[in-house]
Motif scaffolding. Structure first.
Motif, PDB file in Angstrom:
ATOM      1  N   SER A   1       0.771  -1.251   0.064  1.00 24.75           N
ATOM      2  CA  SER A   1       0.292  -0.098   0.124  1.00 24.75           C
ATOM      3  C   SER A   1       0.760   1.333   0.065  1.00 24.75           C
ATOM      4  CB  SER A   1      -0.814  -0.048   1.179  1.00 24.75           C
ATOM      5  OG  SER A   1      -0.035  -0.071   2.314  1.00 24.75           O
TER       6      SER A   1
ATOM      7  N   ASP B   1      -8.184   4.695   5.394  1.00 23.65           N
ATOM      8  CA  ASP B   1      -9.115   3.810   4.466  1.00 23.65           C
ATOM      9  C   ASP B   1     -10.173   3.296   5.299  1.00 23.65           C
ATOM     10  OD1 ASP B   1     -10.470   2.274   2.936  1.00 23.65           O
ATOM     11  OD2 ASP B   1      -8.633   1.513   2.055  1.00 23.65           O
TER      12      ASP B   1
ATOM     13  N   ALA C   1      -5.212  -0.205   6.545  1.00 24.09           N
ATOM     14  CA  ALA C   1      -6.171   0.817   6.533  1.00 24.09           C
ATOM     15  C   ALA C   1      -5.478   2.099   6.624  1.00 24.09           C
ATOM     16  CB  ALA C   1      -6.935   0.353   7.703  1.00 24.09           C
TER      17      ALA C   1
ATOM     18  N   LEU D   1      -6.731   4.944  -3.186  1.00 24.28           N
ATOM     19  CA  LEU D   1      -8.038   4.684  -2.845  1.00 24.28           C
ATOM     20  C   LEU D   1      -8.796   4.443  -4.218  1.00 24.28           C
ATOM     21  CD1 LEU D   1      -8.634   7.550  -0.306  1.00 24.28           C
ATOM     22  CD2 LEU D   1      -8.643   5.125   0.202  1.00 24.28           C
TER      23      LEU D   1
ATOM     24  N   ARG E   1      -8.375   0.801  -5.148  1.00 26.16           N
ATOM     25  CA  ARG E   1      -9.159   0.041  -4.288  1.00 26.16           C
ATOM     26  C   ARG E   1     -10.769   0.366  -4.614  1.00 26.16           C
ATOM     27  NH1 ARG E   1      -6.220   0.432   1.697  1.00 26.16           N
ATOM     28  NH2 ARG E   1      -4.054   0.062   1.053  1.00 26.16           N
TER      29      ARG E   1
ATOM     30  N   GLU F   1     -12.293   2.850  -3.997  1.00 21.90           N
ATOM     31  CA  GLU F   1     -13.080   3.439  -2.844  1.00 21.90           C
ATOM     32  C   GLU F   1     -12.848   5.180  -2.933  1.00 21.90           C
ATOM     33  OE1 GLU F   1     -10.627   1.804   0.371  1.00 21.90           O
ATOM     34  OE2 GLU F   1     -11.351  -0.364   0.043  1.00 21.90           O
TER      35      GLU F   1
ATOM     36  N   SER G   1     -12.788   8.921  -0.433  1.00 20.57           N
ATOM     37  CA  SER G   1     -12.465   9.433   0.676  1.00 20.57           C
ATOM     38  C   SER G   1     -13.532   9.302   1.651  1.00 20.57           C
ATOM     39  CB  SER G   1     -11.871  10.795   0.485  1.00 20.57           C
ATOM     40  OG  SER G   1     -11.997  11.514   1.798  1.00 20.57           O
TER      41      SER G   1
END
Length: 218
Positions: free
Chosen positions: A4, A17, A177, A190, A193, A195, A197
């Motif tokens: 990551s 995250d 995370a 992010l 992934r 995702e 914020s």
């Protein structure tokens, strides 16, 4: 597992995250062990928002960041909370003694212990609850300025300088995370992934600055 975002040095920020956080407390333990933080004190905490509540609609539960960005109910969400070393740090702006400052060399928010009078203005200014006062006098601390020297996340600056390692909380997070990097690096991770914020535009501008916060508008 793909490595990551885990950068160090100038311009980096710590950022959570929330989809990956499982509230295991590993970051909390790593910080305490690394810096010998006393049992009853802490530099990082995991806050639970909307505890026990199902998201509306339910499919938002594993997508709380996206839900928040769209103004929907994210349901129960765990958030690692600590000093994010904000670009527009409110704690720095309200400190009456200049005890708090942005280090021009690395952009971390640091504390001059000899100037802190324990007034706790920084605690009222920080939207993330980062400042802690381990030796505070709860009775008159906010009135008489005897709240003790403020303590918070240091971004493991000393560890970075001596060993080149990043923050212990991020290094030991079992689910990646806690991201450490520039706004671009964190935003890209992010996005990779799938995702968004968890924080709104105002919070992102505090943490990353107005210009860098725009990279989260992907």
């Amino acid at each position: 597992m793909r490595q990551s975002v885990f950068s160090t040095g100038e311009g980096t920020r710590i950022f959570p995250d929330v989809e990956a956080c499982i509230d295991c407390g590993g970051c909390y333990v790593a910080c305490k062990r690394t810096w010998d933080v006393p049992r009853d004190d802490q530099r990082i905490s995991i806050s639970t928002m909307l505890e026990g509540q199902m998201a509306q609609p339910p499919e938002n539960n594993p997508n709380s960041g996206t839900a928040m960005s769209e103004g929907q109910d994210p349901g129960e969400t765990s958030i690692p909370m600590q000093c994010y070393h904000c670009d527009n740090a409110p704690c720095v702006s309200v400190c009456p003694t200049d005890s708090l400052f942005k280090n021009p060399d690395n952009e971390f928010v640091e504390v001059r212990d000899d100037l802190c009078i324990g007034c706790q203005y920084c605690l009222s200014g920080c939207p993330f609850g980062a400042p802690q006062f381990p030796e505070s006098d709860d009775g008159g601390a906010q009135i008489a300025g005897n709240g003790g020297v403020m303590d918070k996340c240091t971004m493991c600056e000393e560890r970075q300088l001596e060993t080149g390692k990043g923050p212990a909380c991020a290094e030991e997070c079992a689910t990646d995370a806690i991201l450490v990097g520039t706004a671009d690096q964190i935003s890209e991770e992010l996005d990779r992934r799938g995702e968004a914020s968890f924080f709104n535009e105002a919070a992102l501008e505090i943490i990353f600055g107005e210009e860098d916060a725009r990279v989260f508008d992907r």
